[in-house]
Design a protein around this motif. Structure first.
Motif, PDB file in Angstrom:
ATOM      1  N   GLU A 254       0.837  -1.201   0.000  1.00  0.00           N
ATOM      2  CA  GLU A 254       0.000   0.000   0.000  1.00  0.00           C
ATOM      3  C   GLU A 254       0.873   1.253   0.000  1.00  0.00           C
ATOM      4  N   ASP A 301      -3.367   8.333   4.385  1.00  0.00           N
ATOM      5  CA  ASP A 301      -2.898   7.349   3.405  1.00  0.00           C
ATOM      6  C   ASP A 301      -1.966   6.320   4.028  1.00  0.00           C
ATOM      7  N   THR A 304      -3.877   3.334   5.390  1.00  0.00           N
ATOM      8  CA  THR A 304      -5.019   2.860   4.593  1.00  0.00           C
ATOM      9  C   THR A 304      -4.633   1.637   3.763  1.00  0.00           C
ATOM     10  N   TYR A 306      -5.699   0.051   0.609  1.00  0.00           N
ATOM     11  CA  TYR A 306      -6.560   0.396  -0.527  1.00  0.00           C
ATOM     12  C   TYR A 306      -7.253  -0.826  -1.105  1.00  0.00           C
ATOM     13  N   SER A 308      -6.772  -1.940  -3.840  1.00  0.00           N
ATOM     14  CA  SER A 308      -7.035  -1.615  -5.245  1.00  0.00           C
ATOM     15  C   SER A 308      -5.771  -0.962  -5.808  1.00  0.00           C
ATOM     16  N   VAL A 310      -4.055   1.585  -6.020  1.00  0.00           N
ATOM     17  CA  VAL A 310      -3.642   2.883  -5.485  1.00  0.00           C
ATOM     18  C   VAL A 310      -2.398   2.636  -4.640  1.00  0.00           C
TER      19      VAL A 310
END
Lengths: 424, 424
Positions: A254, A301, A304, A306, A308, A310
């Protein structure tokens, strides 16, 4: 029957199951494989009902839900491979002469009753229950509700096949509702370990609502750190694999951390490769000075997941700051370093407090099959018992056996007899 | 400072501590030994304050509370022995070539931060903290409040001695109140494992009120089963040792089970020996038909830990009923069989679901020192991680390290590269 009653039955069955010969357990695995093939059309028909009721699900979820000939062939191959693995229980781990005629052994054995909650993926039911059977554990299974019809027939076929060779039928129990799961969380007397799989919030809920031991991971916030001496081509290749090879998995990165001295050299190349893989990039100020069109990353961020395409990017002063960032924001799952410097790699591997710490390799290797453990029941970020991919060994514990000849502690306490403590 | 703050500091210190050489940790253990000897008079004086404030305590408790030259000599000997043991961390447990140029290792490492709550016994503070230090773990210590002054000076001496050789000082933190303990139970982010020692009700309270992993045992309901072929002299000797050698300990038996065919032969001899050891005997109907003056046992007796010179007696049909009784009423701690028949002994050892299962030996052998593990931090009836006496190894876990050369998962997924999974 109530969940309590099912768990009690599983507990009672777990004792004779723990005392079965490996030949019987292997025969049961092969009987499972045979029965699944024989009743394939029934299973596929049940799966069809589940698929039709789940027409609104996304493609990725439906792909997991499907149980067809290809999935059947995979689970059958898995069962045969598992039958060929050595017995994980009954292994003498240590042997000590405590004193003359007094011998201690530590012997591996099953844990007892495992409660496993898993996503709407029927092949997982076969895989998980077979790992429990091979390791002599009884199991309570709760699969995603979208797979209910498929799970029912699979559990029935497995139970019948294993009973037919002599395994106590109560070793496998299927739970069907969320309420069953909530009840399970309080059955400390009958359930020895819970393995929850699924969304972060669900796993977190389980972990926060039971005092039964839990093995699992709620988040997979994994990092790749590019050190000062990282080769740019290797860095780009690993970053792309670790982010985009399967973006929705827990061992996907991530956050990308980059040493300040190498950021100018590495970031343009690595960001270009990630963009070609369609990854959305978010950077801190320092990285945006180097690659100006990154989206701005915020404090949020760094913590997090994601799941996905990102990726957040941060420039750090050195390997120490990278380690501190990972230990603070990460989820102690899997983190990797790219460097040509062995001493820095070893420092990173010692100091990063995660289950898996890799040097010049993608975080995507964190997986029981890739590790050569056979299948896995899950990945654990717990700090005790089993860390990283949990395979057969993670489903075992041990007991201590003493063989004596009428020995008492009194003479040792009085000093008339001495311990030898000789490894045998 | 708040418990949260102390735990946070311990967590931060745990990372560099996990990365110290064993030579440094051993030097720190020897520095502890030296400092404790140098400051003996201060410690004994502090202990005097605790003893004076605890004049109303019983003899057994005061004997545990005292810290005198004898206790000092014991802990110093323990520290020196511990410094001589092999390093429990950094050990390569498995080594696998995953594919050409891609190597996986599983390496033992510390758990992180351990929270230990223990009885009013100052020597336990030294023993527990030294085991944590040797295994590279930071520790939060909460001792019985009667030992507060002694614990304060001991923790200070230990911290100073270990800092003097280069260990980060925050590795050891002393908690002082029951409120601190309650706070600790919620610090999942900073505390990796809790080891509670003390009364059943206290340990149960801890187990029921935290989702942090716990190792320990709340009750010690241990059994001795006399099989049909038991020798009466051996049976009497083991029964007396297992009940009366130290009646207040957790590995002492509470119930004696006797095979119906041997009860008439064994019970008169065994009961007579137990009576000479001043044990109060309570029997079921069948045993009272053989030894008429036994007190009557009630259903409650089978699940009571007397912790004193009381024993309940029950006649069972066979080894299967003995096993069923033990698995139902016992606490999965330590149980023993006396028999001349090896097959029955093995059946009992496989089927009794307890940490320790002994054949022709007293349950009192269930102890880390007697097992040759060095000291123990406690005894666990948990079914995961560490079962029975928890020594140095129980304070460790492992991480998985991969060394690669730019390896990605993509070519394996595409089938252009194959795993070798060769044990190295």
């Amino acid at each position: 029957m109530s969940t309590l009653e099912l768990a009690r039955k599983a507990k009672l069955a777990s004792i004779p199951l723990s005392d079965t010969a490996v030949e019987l357990r292997n025969r049961a695995l092969l009987a499972m494989a045979e029965a699944l093939q024989e009743r394939a059309s029934e299973i596929v028909a049940a799966n069809q009902i589940d698929l039709e009721a789940s027409a609104e699900l996304g493609d990725a979820l439906r792909k997991r839900l499907v149980f067809n000939d290809k999935k059947l062939a995979d689970v059958v191959a898995g069962l045969k491979a598992l039958a060929g693995l050595p017995d994980p229980i009954g292994r003498v781990m240590t042997r000590t002469e405590l004193a003359e005629g007094l011998h201690l052994q530590r012997v591996s054995c099953p844990i007892g009753v495992i409660g496993i909650i898993f996503e709407a993926r029927p092949d997982a039911l076969v895989q998980i229950s077979s790992l429990c059977l091979k390791s002599g554990n009884a199991v309570l299974l709760k699969g995603g509700r979208e797979a209910l019809h498929t799970n029912r027939i699979l559990a029935e076929v497995i139970r019948e096949a294993t009973v037919s060779v002599g395994i106590p039928g109560d070793w496998i129990q299927l739970l069907e509702t969320r309420e069953d799961v909530n009840e399970m969380l309080h059955l400390n007397e009958y359930i020895d370990l819970i393995v929850p799989r699924g969304s972060n919030s669900f796993v977190k809920y389980i972990m926060e609502n039971t005092t039964i031991p839990v093995l699992g991971h709620s988040a997979g916030i994994c990092h790749l750190y590019l050190d000062a001496s990282a080769e740019s081509r290797m860095a780009a290749k690993i970053a792309v694999d670790a982010k985009s090879q399967a973006p929705a998995t827990c061992n996907t990165i991530e956050t990308l951390l980059v040493h300040q001295e190498a950021a100018g050299r590495l970031l343009p190349v690595v960001c270009e490769a990630l963009r070609q893989a369609k990854v959305e990039l978010r950077g801190d100020e320092a990285s945006r000075r180097i690659v100006p069109d990154l989206l701005p990353a915020t404090e949020e961020d760094w913590s997090t997941e994601y799941l996905s395409l990102v990726l957040s990017i941060k420039v750090v002063a050195d390997v120490q700051e990278a380690v501190d960032h990972i230990n603070r924001y990460g989820s102690h799952h899997t983190d990797a370093i790219v460097t040509q410097d062995a001493a820095t790699a070893r420092f990173f591997q010692r100091r990063v407090d995660s289950a898996d710490v890799f040097w010049n390799a993608s975080t995507r290797f964190a997986d029981g099959f890739r590790f050569g453990l056979g299948a896995e029941v899950g990945i654990s970020t717990s700090k005790i018992h089993s860390r990283g991919p949990v395979g057969l060994e993670g489903l075992t514990i041990y007991k201590w056996l003493i063989d004596g000849s009428g020995d008492t502690v009194a003479p040792f306490a009085e000093g008339t007899r001495k311990f030898t403590h000789r490894t045998e």
